[in-house]
Design a protein around this motif. Sequence first.
Motif, PDB file in Angstrom:
ATOM      1  N   ASP A  46      69.058  74.047  14.247  1.00  0.00           N
ATOM      2  CA  ASP A  46      69.741  74.001  15.543  1.00  0.00           C
ATOM      3  C   ASP A  46      70.964  73.092  15.470  1.00  0.00           C
ATOM      4  OD1 ASP A  46      67.716  75.528  16.473  1.00  0.00           O
ATOM      5  OD2 ASP A  46      66.913  74.056  17.882  1.00  0.00           O
ATOM      6  N   LEU A 103      76.756  81.054  29.155  1.00  0.00           N
ATOM      7  CA  LEU A 103      75.423  80.438  29.271  1.00  0.00           C
ATOM      8  C   LEU A 103      75.031  79.864  27.918  1.00  0.00           C
ATOM      9  CD1 LEU A 103      72.638  80.145  30.852  1.00  0.00           C
ATOM     10  CD2 LEU A 103      72.028  82.318  29.782  1.00  0.00           C
ATOM     11  N   ARG A 104      74.602  78.613  27.921  1.00  0.00           N
ATOM     12  CA  ARG A 104      74.025  78.045  26.698  1.00  0.00           C
ATOM     13  C   ARG A 104      72.612  77.588  27.023  1.00  0.00           C
ATOM     14  NH1 ARG A 104      79.072  74.116  25.258  1.00  0.00           N
ATOM     15  NH2 ARG A 104      80.650  75.674  25.775  1.00  0.00           N
ATOM     16  N   VAL A 105      71.686  77.969  26.200  1.00  0.00           N
ATOM     17  CA  VAL A 105      70.281  77.606  26.430  1.00  0.00           C
ATOM     18  C   VAL A 105      69.747  76.933  25.170  1.00  0.00           C
ATOM     19  CG1 VAL A 105      68.020  78.435  27.187  1.00  0.00           C
ATOM     20  CG2 VAL A 105      70.044  79.748  27.767  1.00  0.00           C
ATOM     21  N   LEU A 106      69.024  75.884  25.367  1.00  0.00           N
ATOM     22  CA  LEU A 106      68.400  75.201  24.234  1.00  0.00           C
ATOM     23  C   LEU A 106      67.016  74.730  24.659  1.00  0.00           C
ATOM     24  CD1 LEU A 106      68.808  74.240  21.351  1.00  0.00           C
ATOM     25  CD2 LEU A 106      70.028  72.279  22.204  1.00  0.00           C
ATOM     26  N   PHE A 111      58.389  73.684  22.459  1.00  0.00           N
ATOM     27  CA  PHE A 111      58.204  74.460  23.688  1.00  0.00           C
ATOM     28  C   PHE A 111      58.689  75.897  23.551  1.00  0.00           C
ATOM     29  CE2 PHE A 111      58.516  69.995  24.798  1.00  0.00           C
ATOM     30  CZ  PHE A 111      57.351  69.833  25.530  1.00  0.00           C
ATOM     31  N   ARG A 112      59.043  76.312  22.334  1.00  0.00           N
ATOM     32  CA  ARG A 112      59.572  77.675  22.145  1.00  0.00           C
ATOM     33  C   ARG A 112      58.471  78.724  22.202  1.00  0.00           C
ATOM     34  NH1 ARG A 112      64.348  76.403  17.829  1.00  0.00           N
ATOM     35  NH2 ARG A 112      65.311  74.894  19.243  1.00  0.00           N
ATOM     36  N   LEU A 114      57.170  80.095  24.771  1.00  0.00           N
ATOM     37  CA  LEU A 114      56.276  79.998  25.930  1.00  0.00           C
ATOM     38  C   LEU A 114      56.854  80.695  27.158  1.00  0.00           C
ATOM     39  CD1 LEU A 114      55.427  76.175  25.773  1.00  0.00           C
ATOM     40  CD2 LEU A 114      54.059  78.067  24.886  1.00  0.00           C
ATOM     41  N   LYS A 118      63.380  81.908  28.896  1.00  0.00           N
ATOM     42  CA  LYS A 118      63.548  82.959  29.897  1.00  0.00           C
ATOM     43  C   LYS A 118      63.697  82.357  31.301  1.00  0.00           C
ATOM     44  CE  LYS A 118      61.355  87.234  31.272  1.00  0.00           C
ATOM     45  NZ  LYS A 118      60.353  88.218  30.894  1.00  0.00           N
ATOM     46  N   GLN A 139      76.929  83.048  23.255  1.00  0.00           N
ATOM     47  CA  GLN A 139      77.547  83.108  21.927  1.00  0.00           C
ATOM     48  C   GLN A 139      76.613  82.494  20.902  1.00  0.00           C
ATOM     49  OE1 GLN A 139      81.483  81.470  21.907  1.00  0.00           O
ATOM     50  NE2 GLN A 139      82.055  82.465  23.812  1.00  0.00           N
ATOM     51  N   MET A 140      76.492  83.169  19.781  1.00  0.00           N
ATOM     52  CA  MET A 140      75.626  82.634  18.722  1.00  0.00           C
ATOM     53  C   MET A 140      76.122  83.119  17.369  1.00  0.00           C
ATOM     54  SD  MET A 140      72.590  85.067  19.928  1.00  0.00           S
ATOM     55  CE  MET A 140      73.207  84.864  21.586  1.00  0.00           C
ATOM     56  N   GLN A 144      71.790  82.838  13.457  1.00  0.00           N
ATOM     57  CA  GLN A 144      70.735  82.395  14.396  1.00  0.00           C
ATOM     58  C   GLN A 144      69.942  83.647  14.782  1.00  0.00           C
ATOM     59  OE1 GLN A 144      73.928  80.377  16.726  1.00  0.00           O
ATOM     60  NE2 GLN A 144      72.289  78.965  17.247  1.00  0.00           N
ATOM     61  N   SER A 146      66.808  84.619  15.457  1.00  0.00           N
ATOM     62  CA  SER A 146      65.883  84.844  16.572  1.00  0.00           C
ATOM     63  C   SER A 146      66.613  84.808  17.909  1.00  0.00           C
ATOM     64  CB  SER A 146      64.733  83.851  16.550  1.00  0.00           C
ATOM     65  OG  SER A 146      65.204  82.574  16.801  1.00  0.00           O
ATOM     66  N   GLY A 149      67.504  88.252  19.212  1.00  0.00           N
ATOM     67  CA  GLY A 149      66.331  88.957  19.715  1.00  0.00           C
ATOM     68  C   GLY A 149      65.944  88.459  21.094  1.00  0.00           C
ATOM     69  N   PHE A 151      67.825  86.938  23.367  1.00  0.00           N
ATOM     70  CA  PHE A 151      68.795  87.296  24.405  1.00  0.00           C
ATOM     71  C   PHE A 151      68.752  88.787  24.723  1.00  0.00           C
ATOM     72  CE2 PHE A 151      70.119  83.012  23.963  1.00  0.00           C
ATOM     73  CZ  PHE A 151      70.669  82.699  25.194  1.00  0.00           C
ATOM     74  N   LEU A 154      66.168  89.289  27.104  1.00  0.00           N
ATOM     75  CA  LEU A 154      66.556  88.772  28.417  1.00  0.00           C
ATOM     76  C   LEU A 154      67.572  89.680  29.117  1.00  0.00           C
ATOM     77  CD1 LEU A 154      66.863  85.003  27.420  1.00  0.00           C
ATOM     78  CD2 LEU A 154      65.067  86.038  28.814  1.00  0.00           C
TER      79      LEU A 154
END
Length: 197
Positions: A46, A103-106, A111-112, A114, A118, A139-140, A144, A146, A149, A151, A154
């Motif tokens: 990451d 959107l950026r999500v981390l 906790f992944r 679960l 989402k 953006q990725m 990266q 996974s 997959g 996104f 989602l």
Amino acid sequence: MSEASTVRRTYPWGTTINGTQVKFRLMTPADSDAILEFARTLPAEDLMFLRTDITQPETVKNWMNYIKTGRTISIMAEVEGKIAGYASIHLNDALWTRHVAELRVLVGLDFRGLGLGKRLTNEGFGIAKDLGLRKITAQMSTDQRSARGVFEHLGFRPEALLADHVMSRDGQTHDLLIMSYDVVGFSNDSPGRSRGS
Ligand SMILES: CC(C)(COP(=O)(O)OP(=O)(O)OC[C@H]1O[C@@H](n2cnc3c(N)ncnc32)[C@H](O)[C@@H]1OP(=O)(O)O)[C@@H](O)C(=O)NCCC(=O)NCCS
């Protein structure tokens, strides 16, 4: 930036995911130290692909300045008072892309898988809708694997591939995948949402 810049969603709110109590709330500059602590727990992969280096106090300070001005809205997921993940909506300064946000999500490693990514993404969609935004991009790097997959699950669709567009921490270049989501039609109600807890 969007003309309507008020987040109407109410925070904090809480829910239970897989038996874990999770609180969602808006991030504020008072969370800077907690973010630095969270960043230190992230796996090397990451850290390799961080868009900005959130292990650095200066980077977090800039992020908090964007939060203060409303250019960035970040929602945190907390478990037992600690950050488990976050989602950020980054608005656009340019006039002709004012309807688009990134959107950026981390989510923290522990906790992944679960459903937290989402939930956080849903919060981001809701905020985007409140702000009158129409399109969200994510953006990725294509490395990266996974993330693409996740996104796609989602509702994001691949939209552009830019060759050698990003450079990881080690100085290697990688292809950048831009995915997008059409906000129009998204329902603001996420299942299991209980407010004010
Ligand atoms: C991408 C990330 C945010 C996902 O968070 P998460 O909490 O593990 O995701 P969720 O558990 O909510 O899973 C969301 C969906 O993706 C699916 N999914 C989870 N892991 C997956 C994988 N490795 N491959 C494909 N799909 C996957 C889930 O089944 C779920 O689908 P569903 O809605 O049909 O059930 C997390 O892995 C992360 O922080 N990665 C590092 C940062 C990053 O790459 N961010 C993306 C660029 S902004």
